[in-house]
Design a protein around this motif. Structure first.
Motif, short mmCIF file in Angstrom:
data_model
loop_
_atom_site.label_atom_id
_atom_site.label_comp_id
_atom_site.label_asym_id
_atom_site.label_seq_id
_atom_site.Cartn_x
_atom_site.Cartn_y
_atom_site.Cartn_z
N TYR B 801 2.57 2.54 -8.28
CA TYR B 801 1.43 3.46 -8.33
C TYR B 801 0.75 3.55 -6.97
CZ TYR B 801 -3.35 4.92 -9.02
OH TYR B 801 -4.55 5.53 -8.88
N ASP B 802 0.47 2.38 -6.39
CA ASP B 802 -0.18 2.36 -5.08
C ASP B 802 0.63 3.14 -4.06
OD1 ASP B 802 -2.19 0.84 -6.05
OD2 ASP B 802 -1.46 -1.07 -5.24
N ASP B 803 1.92 2.96 -4.16
CA ASP B 803 2.80 3.58 -3.20
C ASP B 803 2.78 5.10 -3.34
OD1 ASP B 803 4.48 3.18 -1.10
OD2 ASP B 803 6.30 3.32 -2.33
N ALA B 804 2.76 5.55 -4.59
CA ALA B 804 2.85 6.99 -4.83
C ALA B 804 1.56 7.70 -4.47
CB ALA B 804 3.19 7.23 -6.30
N GLN B 805 0.47 6.99 -4.59
CA GLN B 805 -0.83 7.61 -4.39
C GLN B 805 -1.12 7.75 -2.90
OE1 GLN B 805 -1.69 7.99 -7.45
NE2 GLN B 805 -3.57 9.16 -7.20
N SER B 806 -1.50 8.91 -2.51
CA SER B 806 -1.84 9.02 -1.10
C SER B 806 -3.20 8.36 -0.88
CB SER B 806 -1.90 10.50 -0.69
OG SER B 806 -3.02 11.09 -1.28
N GLY B 807 -3.36 7.75 0.26
CA GLY B 807 -4.63 7.08 0.52
C GLY B 807 -4.67 5.66 -0.02
N ARG B 808 -3.62 5.25 -0.68
CA ARG B 808 -3.57 3.86 -1.13
C ARG B 808 -2.37 3.17 -0.51
NH1 ARG B 808 -6.73 2.58 -5.69
NH2 ARG B 808 -5.48 0.79 -6.20
N GLU B 809 -2.51 1.87 -0.36
CA GLU B 809 -1.36 1.12 0.13
C GLU B 809 -0.95 0.11 -0.92
OE1 GLU B 809 -2.33 -0.58 3.87
OE2 GLU B 809 -2.72 1.39 4.74
N VAL B 810 0.28 -0.29 -0.85
CA VAL B 810 0.78 -1.28 -1.82
C VAL B 810 -0.10 -2.51 -1.77
CG1 VAL B 810 2.69 -2.81 -2.37
CG2 VAL B 810 3.14 -0.44 -1.73
NA NA Z 1 0.22 5.06 -1.11
#
Ligand code: NA
Ligand code: NA
Lengths: 112, 964, 521, 93, 162, 114
Positions: B801-810
């Motif tokens: 999820y973190d990876d897919a979301q822009s603005g978030r990092e794993v």
């Molecule tokens: Na991300």
């Protein structure tokens, strides 16, 4: 109180023994833990029950032993708790390593 | 020690010393080893000879060294006529065998080892015949089995040698164990193992109820050793040994050990029906079977082996008859057989050596190649056949004469003359066959090399032995007479009969039987000689494939044992635990059944409804945990936590606050620990469970029964105890009275832990330390299950999820999750540390103490790990749990040991009130320091265990480390 | 309070504990120094135990009151002939194992030397203590250390065996606690000597609880002694252990027997009439079943290590049956020493004789758990360290032969003397000798025969028929075997004085005569 | 007189706390989901802590205080571990 | 000073705790407490926490009073929900609360306040979006609730922590 | 066991009052565990006990011991302080975990991710 405690010890023991006889390592660990609860209480009962009589003596007069809970079984239980904690930890790690090496969590390392 | 003692002892010590010396010679030192062995044998012979005057009149000399005096066991070296005779045979033939072996053994063999074994065997044989004590006799008896095993298996690269060595060992050592048991019974009857006392107690022995078992056991021993039917099978197989060994073991020594014991104990064991029936029938059967089988052998040594069996049967038969004259004949035949059989084996060895074969069918006409050896062999064979003017004739005449006497009136008596003649005829037949096939007829074909005479010195031993055969045969009274007489006197004592060793007694029945045997045997050879070459194995006996039977028996033993082991034992855990609990329940139950279950009269405390409710919950939790543990581990864990909390509350209720506190903390740590472990246990699901067998419901019922029984049992025991008054003068009174005045603490429980019974605590923390180290060592090489190698499913999803979301990092999910709790948990850290220190300081007076403080402190650490993660914590805190453990342990030990400096016992506490400025009057107890050790160690051990498991998550498995 | 020699009583516990604590302060890079410390400690333990044997043999028992608290209130250590003898046995076996381990096994995992010394500490404590609960504590110490040592080197077999071993022993420890607390609950004391005094005066109404406690405690001891049918764990566990560890374990099963001697026989003293003798009959029957099972197991063994394990079971059975049947205690003690040394030597020999292919490397993780450890495995090491000795096969063969003789009870080593002493004692009873004794004698002899059969098979297959050359033998591997066998030889030669010592030790046991030492009342 | 009433009040309080513990135990035992059980256990702990304080009041002893304080300060570690395990499948990362 | 006593306020707190625990103001306990306090503050320093950065202490009393009052009120409210027949129209649900405050300590206190107040619980927080998800037991008007929360708690907290 | 310390009347009354209040509130909170319908509702319930419930019981204890020892005893305040700090930690973590689990299982009653 006595009957309640005795029943409690009995139920803990029975549950523990049942689990100890199961084929999965985690069940056995839990079983031994439950059994050790029961045994700790059992040791305690060997000093007989005292309600409201902790083993803290006064500083002034010589205490009347009959007025206190028997401290010796308590000390024994403390030692037993520590040791059974250590053994639970060890058994847990052994079962983890066994799980890794044998590929299953059967107590014999293989399905019968 | 007198001079005689010294002499006797050195007879025994010399061969063993020589054996040890030879063992250390270099492999190639053939001459040195032979010289050493020869010297030892000759020296022994000289010593024995020197002692002859002392025993000539039939008395015994003894040397005694105390060994286990309280068990009536001494090392008694006892030399009398019989043992003198045997010692001379053992040493004399031993010396000749050494000389022969020097030439026989190949330089490629590790010859020093051979001589070492040979000397050790000689020593054992001497020990046996010189034993003045029955236990000692059994002792050396087993040693002869052992060294014969090593000698027979000397060429152990050869399978036959290995197998026959083992067969000989098992048979003779097994017999030896029986003999051992037998002599122990004998010693028990007499009340002493001393031979002199045993020999003096014949009547007592024969009238004892233990006579039968003792006799049977001793006979089994003697029969196995002396290859009596049906224990004879090992002897022919033992021909796989080097020929010198055969010459030695099967003529003068090993096989004669059984005979020796029969003779030695003849005075006390014989003269009964049991003896007569058992011994004479075994002897007779062996005599006939051995002779019959010898006829059909194609192997030279095999023929000699069966002949040996037959002659041993003859001797046994003589001893079994029970008459003194027969005993004389037996002793005489022992000597005669030893001489001619040794020489025949040596001759066979030369033939084998020169032609490369021992097969009678391939041998022929060797006389022309080795006339001297042939002549010697012929004389010896004639002695074996009982030809007049040779020693064998004399003893056989005595035998035949005895066979005509009445001994018991049984069928054996009736048949004996005929059977004796028949056996003699067989002996003639195989002797003639041996000589004729080997030395006469056309020259041999298809031999690997051209045979010739053996080296000069290799023949000397045979020459000497054959000379002895002749001398004894021609002038018995001047040669063997005195020796035989002293031997006979030493056995029979006053019962010694008069006998004559003349070679001519006129035309008597024995003479006629002898002649008949000679004629019959010769005719039979002429008639059937050719036919014998075509047979394989002896008719009638052919079906007894002894090796196969023996091997089969052993294999059956092994496989039966394996089946039984599986039936009577198990390697699986559950049955073991079932049994363990069953036995424990039964053990606890039996006294209750005997004394009856009863409650005491003490008035109970009133049931508090709250307590009952709490325990209803606790019991439900325990049962729930048992119910759910298979597929819902987390649930079971939570439920177990509930049960733990209930027992913790019970401790509070029942006035044990220390216990409650400890149980509570341990409970928490255990939960974290088990959760750490759960990470590495892949999910179980009922859907994937393997099929259950038919026995499944039954096993569950059994388990349930055991569980209920255990619960009932422990509960009833607890209840029975709770209703009884405590023991009036329990030691705990002392603790309560002395805790404050003598140990300066008001919390008696803690004073017990750190003072009265601080030794227990020291042990307990040692356990903790050991377990922590073990956990650590084990996890060092931890290899997780394949399914657990990757991240847990939750983390994978969250990372994705973190990876897919822009603005978030794993990893953001984790950071967000813990952001707030982490701040709180960090700021709680110093407060928990302060609480831990407080619990430690006050432990002596109030609930608390080193252990509780230590676990609290460790929990503070674990909270940091949970909040911040392993790497993050360790980047900031230097965690060195192993060192903490060491320091804590050392602190506790040194505090305890400090008392030693002032001469007080270990762990004596120092305690007093100090008046300090500012502080006022404060207690200063060394127990506090001890408790500090406990504190430090518990922190280290708990942290080590938890953190070592936690570290597994951040370790790279080798496979992945290798890839990157 | 006491002369210096009295303080020596606590040294066998204190010394290894302090040494191992010290070792924990240093990381695995100091392996050489740790070995030296361990070696010196073990040698010192041998020396101390010899001094204690001498002291116990010549004077009254030392009763050492830990912390200065008088018995029965404090914990006492008792150095009498029996405990001194067991100390000496443990330390000698320890020394042999440690020397052997120094050849290469001590590098099979971290913290070997500390665990090893703690194992010795646990053993020594169990032998010395005069207190029932303290006995439990030392049982736990020695068990915990044995878990660690069993797992030393890791690998599937060891871990699987350890899983069973730990589980069974944790359950056993619970039984111990139940038994010990029942005994406290009925007598009010934990001091063993005091128990002997108080047991007879336990009121009739409490007998049921007391006997139940003793029986449950007894089961705990018997599990440790590997009695049938609760001793199946032993062969598997011991054959999984690394050789030096298995050798040291040879004495572990004897701790159970020792506890039976020290504690369970009290029941006999207390209850002169029937109950103890009924318990005794059970124990005797169990002992004989154990011999039988051990015999079957020995015959069924396919590997030397299982053979050794079943030999231990046989020896436990012989000891239990002898003790329970009122047989000769001195003979049993002699046998105990002899068989322990023999099995110890055998375990040390197994690896060089039946060398397995190198175990697969189980090191699965690359990073160290903590910084203070050095990550390396024994298999990585340059293998050829230590003095290599010639004539490997002859030495191995000789050593194996002697072990087999010792176990079978054949001359010339002490196994023969031991079995003689036992059988002689069994026959020494007032006639008529009961069937149980005859059966026991027969079983002892049959078990010896089975040992010969199995050992000869295994020895011939491995030593005579084996095609491959044995691994080069190092001095550090051969010397300890030699040491143990030499002791057995010494025990044969000096059987007289040794037996006199053991007779005196047996006389001092409970139920023999008068109250045991260790209580000042 | 007041002592007796106080005694009854304390007992009543203990019974109420016992019932509260029983409610917590219901969730602990019957879930239905893991989070419910953990919540039950956490409440059980909190209730037990309060019960300890009432014991202190009842007996007039300060002995029970440390146990209560310890639950207050470190009792939540178990819940934290369980919750984190639910969330991440791992207690310490 | 910072080296000797890294977190003076914390140390004071620990000393206070010690004195409360020992229930004594004797010089001995003061010294002992001081030692423990120093040890504790060093333990904290080892963890290297972020600096709290308190800008003003003035709003604290008022905030505390508000929080206390809210807690008491919420207690009553939740008790009613539990005890009385539950209103069928009562809705509980999640509320997304966008925040302006960035201080970790401010957020921490806010979390404690929200969660300690019966009827609301801090469920999820997105650091990057600075959005908080709260579960509210009795959700009448989400927007009003958001406004109120920001006003009553967030603002004073931002004054304190910045 | 119905017993109580011997207190002056005012203290006894206060102690009794506080303890009953505290226990009552705690019980109500615990009842919430039974009565509320979903986990997210139930998770609110224990806070009654850990806030006012604890407060009153702590007050009761303070009153009692202060009266008994004739001086102000306040160490129980530590309990209140720490409970106030630690309970939110466990509840927050638990609620978030539950949310995560429900999302993974696709329950539609929970809010989608931010
Ligand atoms: Na991300
Ligand atoms: Na809330």
């Amino acid at each position: 109180m006595e009957i309640v405690l005795a029943l409690g010890i009995g139920v803990l023991t029975a549950s523990g023994v049942w689990l100890v006889l199961r084929p999965r390592t985690f069940q056995v660990v839990l079983g031994l833990s439950l059994m050790s609860y029961a045994v700790n209480l059992f040791i305690y009962t060997m000093g007989r029950l005292r309600v409201d009589a902790p083993a803290i003596v006064g500083r002034d007069a010589a205490p009347d032993p009959a007025a206190y809970a028997d401290p010796l079984p308590q000390a024994l239980v403390l030692t037993a708790i520590v040791i059974s904690f250590a053994m639970t930890a060890l058994l847990l790690v052994v079962l983890l390593v066994s799980r890794g090496l044998t590929g299953n969590d059967h107590v014999d390392g293989d399905e019968p | 020690m007198t001079g005689v003692d010294g002499l006797l002892l050195s007879i025994l010590v010399l061969p063993f010393a020589g054996s040890i010396l030879a063992a250390f010679l270099p492999t190639a030192a053939r001459n040195a080893a032979a010289l050493l062995s020869g010297a030892v044998a000759l020296a022994g012979l000289i010593l024995v000879a020197l002692l002859y005057p002392a025993v000539a009149d039939g008395t015994a000399v003894r040397g005694e060294i105390a060994w286990m005096p309280s068990l009536g066991l001494s090392l008694v070296i006892r030399l009398d006529g019989l043992s003198w005779l045997f010692s001379t045979l053992v040493l004399g033939i031993g010396a000749l065998v050494v000389l022969y072996a020097r030439y026989y053994m190949s330089p490629e063999d590790p010859v020093p080892r051979f001589f070492s074994f040979l000397l050790a065997f000689t020593g054992s044989m001497l020990g046996l015949v010189l034993s003045g004590n029955l236990v000692q006799l059994a002792f050396f008896w087993e040693l002869t089995s052992l060294f014969s095993f090593l000698l027979i298996g000397y060429w152990h690269h050869n399978r036959a040698a290995r197998d026959s060595a083992r067969m000989a060992l098992l048979t003779t050592a097994g017999g030896g164990l029986c003999l051992f048991a037998g002599v122990l019974l004998l010693g028990n009857i007499v009340g002493s193992y001393d031979l002199d006392r045993v020999l003096a107690a014949g009547d007592l022995i024969r009238s004892s109820g233990l006579y039968g078992p003792a006799l049977a056991l001793i006979l089994i021993g003697a029969f196995t050793k002396s290859a009596q039917f049906p224990f004879h099978f090992w002897l022919p197989k033992a021909m796989a040994a080097p020929t010198p060994v055969s010459a030695y073991l099967h003529s003068a020594t090993m096989v004669k050990a059984g005979i020796f014991v029969l003779i030695r104990l003849w005075p006390v064991l014989s003269q009964t029906d049991e003896w007569y029936v058992l011994v004479s029938s075994a002897g007779l059967l062996t005599l006939l079977v051995g002779a019959w089988a010898a006829i059909f052998q194609q192997d030279l040594k095999g023929l000699l082996a069966y002949s040996t069996i037959s002659h041993l049967g003859l001797i046994t038969l003589l001893l079994g008859l029970g008459s003194p004259l027969a005993a004389v004949a037996a002793i005489f035949h022992v000597v005669n057989h030893a001489t001619f059989k040794a020489s025949l084996f040596m001759a066979a060895g030369i033939i084998d050596h020169e032609t490369g074969t021992r097969d009678l069918r391939r041998l022929s006409g060797l006389y022309r190649f080795m006339p001297i050896t042939a002549t010697l062999a012929m004389i010896a064979a004639a002695a074996m056949a009982g030809v007049p003017l040779l020693n064998g004739f004399l003893s056989k005449e005595m035998f035949l004469s005895e066979s005509l006497q009445r001994h018991s009136g049984t069928v054996i008596d009736q048949a004996l003359p005929v059977l004796a003649t028949l056996a003699s005829a067989f002996a003639v037949l195989y002797s003639v066959r041996f000589i004729h096939q080997t030395f006469f007829g056309p020259p041999p074909t298809e031999l690997a090399r051209t045979p010739g005479e053996a080296p000069r010195w290799m023949r000397v031993p045979i020459e000497i032995l054959v000379l002895a055969c002749l001398l004894v045969g021609i002038i018995p009274a001047m040669t063997i007479g005195p020796v035989l007489s002293s031997a006979v006197r030493s056995v029979l004592g006053d019962a010694t009969p008069s006998y004559s060793l003349a070679i001519w007694h006129g035309f008597t029945w024995p003479m006629l039987m002898s002649l008949a045997a000679l004629v019959l045997g010769t005719i039979a050879y002429l008639r059937f000689g050719k036919m014998l070459n075509r047979t394989e194995g002896a008719p009638l006996l052919r079906r007894f494939h002894t090796r196969r039977i023996f091997d089969g028996a052993l294999a059956f033993t092994a496989s039966a044992a394996r089946v039984l082991e599986r039936r009577l034992g198990t390697r699986r855990l559950q049955p073991q635990l079932r049994l363990l609990l069953f036995v424990a329940i039964a053990a606890g139950l039996l006294p209750v059944m005997r004394h009856g279950y009863s409650l005491g009269g003490m008035e109970g405390t009133v049931v508090d409804p709250g307590f009952a409710v709490i325990w209803a919950v606790g019991g439900a939790c325990a049962l729930g945990a048992a119910w759910r543990a298979k597929y819902h581990r987390l649930t079971a864990l939570v439920l177990m936590g509930g049960a733990g909390l209930v027992s913790c509350i019970s401790f509070v209720w029942l006035s044990a606050p220390d216990l409650a506190l400890t149980q509570l903390l341990v409970e928490t740590v255990t939960t974290v620990l088990l959760l750490l472990g759960l990470r590495w246990l892949p999910q179980r699901s009922a859907a994937l469970a393997p099929a259950k067998g038919a026995a499944f419901p039954f096993r569950r019922a059994v388990d349930a029964a055991i569980a209920v029984a255990a619960g009932l049992g422990l509960g009833l025991l607890a209840y029975a105890a709770l209703t009884r008054a405590p023991p009036a003068d329990a030691v705990s009174r002392f603790y309560m009275e002395r805790a404050y005045p003598d140990a300066g603490g008001t919390n008696v429980v803690n004073v017990i832990l750190v003072d009265f019974r601080s030794f227990d605590t020291l042990g307990e923390i040692t356990v903790l330390a050991i377990v922590a180290l073990t956990v650590f060592a084990l996890l060092r090489r931890f290899r997780p299950a394949p399914e657990s190698l990757g991240l847990p499913a939750q983390q994978r999803l969250q990372n994705a999820y973190d990876d897919a979301q822009s603005g978030r990092e794993v990893g953001d999910t984790l950071v967000d999750y813990l952001m707030i709790p982490r701040v709180l948990m960090e700021w709680l850290f110093p407060f928990i540390v302060a609480l831990a220190l407080y619990l430690w300081v006050r432990g002596h007076d109030m609930p608390g103490g080193g252990f509780i403080a230590g676990v609290t402190m460790a929990t503070a650490l674990i909270l940091q790990y949970m909040a911040a993660g392993t790497r993050s914590v360790e980047a900031r805190l230097r965690v060195q749990p192993v060192r903490w453990i060491g320091i804590g342990l050392l602190l506790a030990v040194l505090t305890g040991a400090a008392a030693l400096i002032v001469g007080r016992p270990f762990l004596t506490t120092y305690f007093s009130y100090l008046d300090l400025p500012l502080f006022g009057r404060v207690p200063a107890a060394s127990a506090l320091l001890f408790d500090l050790g406990v504190f430090v160690l518990v922190v280290g051990a708990t942290a080590l265990m938890l953190i070592a498991i936690a570290h597994q998550s951040i370790r790279k498995p080798l496979s992945r480390a290798g890839e990157s | 309070m006491a002369a210096w020699i009295d303080h020596l009583a606590v040294a066998p516990i204190l010394l290894p504990l302090a040494a191992s604590a010290l070792m924990l302060l240093f990381d695995e890079r100091r392996r050489g120094a740790k070995l030296a410390v361990a070696m010196l400690t073990t040698i010192a333990l041998v020396g101390i135990s010899i001094v204690l044997v001498g002291r116990a043999g010549s004077a009254a028992a030392i009763v050492y009151a830990i912390g200065g608290w008088p018995a029965p209130f404090g914990i006492t250590l008792i150095v009498d002939r029996l405990s001194a003898m067991m100390l000496a046995l443990a330390s000698v076996l320890g020394l042999a194992s440690l020397i052997y381990a120094s050849a290469r096994w001590d590098r099979g995992g971290p913290r070997f030397h500390a665990l090893f010394l703690l194992q010795l500490m646990g053993l020594n404590g169990a032998f010395l203590t005069g207190d029932l609960f303290n006995l439990f504590v030392f049982f736990e110490v020695l068990l915990a250390a044995s878990y660690g040592l069993l797992l030393h080197g890791s690998g599937r077999a060891r871990v699987s065996a350890a899983l069973h071993y730990v589980t069974i022993n944790v359950a056993t420890s619970l039984l111990f606690l139940v038994g010990a607390s029942l005994i406290y609950g009925t007598t009010g004391t934990l001091n063993i000597a005091d128990l002997a005094i108080r047991m007879p005066s336990v009121p009739e109404s409490d007998r049921m609880l007391l006997q139940s406690g003793l029986a449950i405690l007894g089961v705990a001891f018997l599990i440790k002694a590997a009695m049938w049918p609760v001793g199946f764990w032993l062969p598997t566990t011991y054959s999984a252990a690394s050789p030096p560890v298995a050798a040291l374990f040879a004495i572990l099963s004897k701790v159970g027997v020792y506890a039976v001697l020290r504690v369970l026989l009290l029941g006999r003293g207390g209850e002169a009439a029937d109950p103890a003798s009924i318990a005794g009959q059970w124990l005797q029957a169990g002992g004989m079943a154990t011999i039988l099972f051990g015999t079957i197991g020995v015959l069924a063994s396919r590997t030397l290590s299982r053979l050794a394990g079943f030999s231990l079971i046989i020896s436990s059975g012989i000891l239990l049956a002898t003790i329970a049947g009122g047989g000769p205690l001195a003979g049993a003690l002699f046998y105990l020493v002899s068989s322990t040394l023999a099995v110890g030597a055998l375990y040390l020999l197994i690896e060089p004789i039946a060398r397995n292919e190198a175990e697969p490397n189980v090191a699965a993780a690359a990073d160290p758990v903590f910084e203070d450890e050095v990550v390396h495995d024994p298999d990585d090491e340059g293998d050829e360290v230590g003095v290599v000795i010639p004539a490997t096969l002859a030495i191995l063969g000789g050593g194996f032969l002697m072990c087999a003789l010792l176990l079978a009870g054949l001359p010339p080593l002490s196994g023969f003397v031991a079995k003689f002493a036992i059988i002689d004692g069994l026959l020494d009873a007032q006639p008529p000798i009961g069937w149980a004794r005859w059966t026991l004698i027969a079983l002892i002899i049959v078990s010896g025969m089975a040992t010969i059969i199995a050992a000869s098979r295994a020895g011939i297959d491995l030593l005579w028929a084996s095609e491959r050359a044995p691994r080069t033998l190092r001095l550090a591997e051969a010397a300890p075997v030699g040491l143990l066998l030499a002791l057995c030889l010494g025990l044969t030669v000096f059987a007289g004085p040794a037996y006199v010592y053991m007779e005196a030790a047996a006389r001092a046991l409970p139920g023999a005569a008068g109250p045991p030492p260790g209580v000042a009342r | 007189m007041t002592t007796l009433q106080l005694a009854w009040a304390i007992t009543a309080a203990q019974v109420m706390l016992g019932l509260a513990a029983a409610c917590a135990a219901y969730r602990l035992l019957f879930g239905p989901r893991a989070q419910d059980r953990i919540l039950g256990l956490d409440t059980f702990y909190a209730t037990a802590m309060l019960m300890l304080v009432t014991f202190g009041i009842q007996t007039g002893r300060t002995l029970y205080f440390e146990a209560a304080l310890t639950i207050a300060l470190v009792g939540f570690a178990g819940t934290v571990a369980l919750a984190k395990f639910l969330m991440r499948g791992e207690v310490i990362e | 000073m910072k080296r000797l006593l890294p977190h003076p306020l914390l140390a004071l707190g620990i000393l206070l705790m010690w004195l409360l625990l020992t229930a004594s103001l004797s010089p001995g306990q003061l010294v002992l407490g001081a030692i423990v306090a120093v040890l504790g503050s060093h333990a904290m320093a080892a963890l290297q926490p972020e600096d709290a950065g308190i800008r003003s202490v003035r709003p604290i009393p008022r905030l505390a009073a508000i929080v206390f009052a809210d807690i008491v009120r919420s207690n009553v409210a939740v008790a009613r929900i539990v005890l009385l027949r539950d209103r069928p129209e009562r809705v509980s649900g999640f509320v997304r609360l966008p925040l302006d405050m960035r201080s970790r300590y401010g957020l921490t206190v806010l979390a404690c306040i929200i969660t300690a107040t019966p009827g609301t619980i801090w469920v999820e927080f997105d650091r990057r979006a600075n959005v908080l998800v709260v579960h509210v037991l009795d959700l009448v008007d989400p927007d009003a609730w958001i406004r109120e929360t920001k006003h009553r708690y967030e603002r004073p907290l931002m004054e304190i922590f910045g | 066991m119905t017993q109580a310390p011997d207190l002056p009347a005012w203290a006894a009354i206060l102690t009794a009052l506080f303890i009953l209040l505290g226990a009552g509130i705690t019980l109500i909170g615990a009842l919430g565990l039974l009565r509320l319908r979903t986990f997210y509702e139930r998770v609110h319930a224990p806070t009654l006990g850990t806030t006012l419930g604890t407060l009153f019981i702590v007050l009761s204890s303070i009153t009692c011991f202060s009266a008994l020892q004739s001086r102000f005893v306040a160490h129980e305040l530590l309990i209140l302080l720490f409970v106030t700090v630690t309970t939110p930690v466990s509840l927050m973590l638990l609620a978030r975990s539950a949310l995560s689990r429900d999302r993974i299982e696709g329950k539609d009653s929970v809010p989608p991710v931010v």
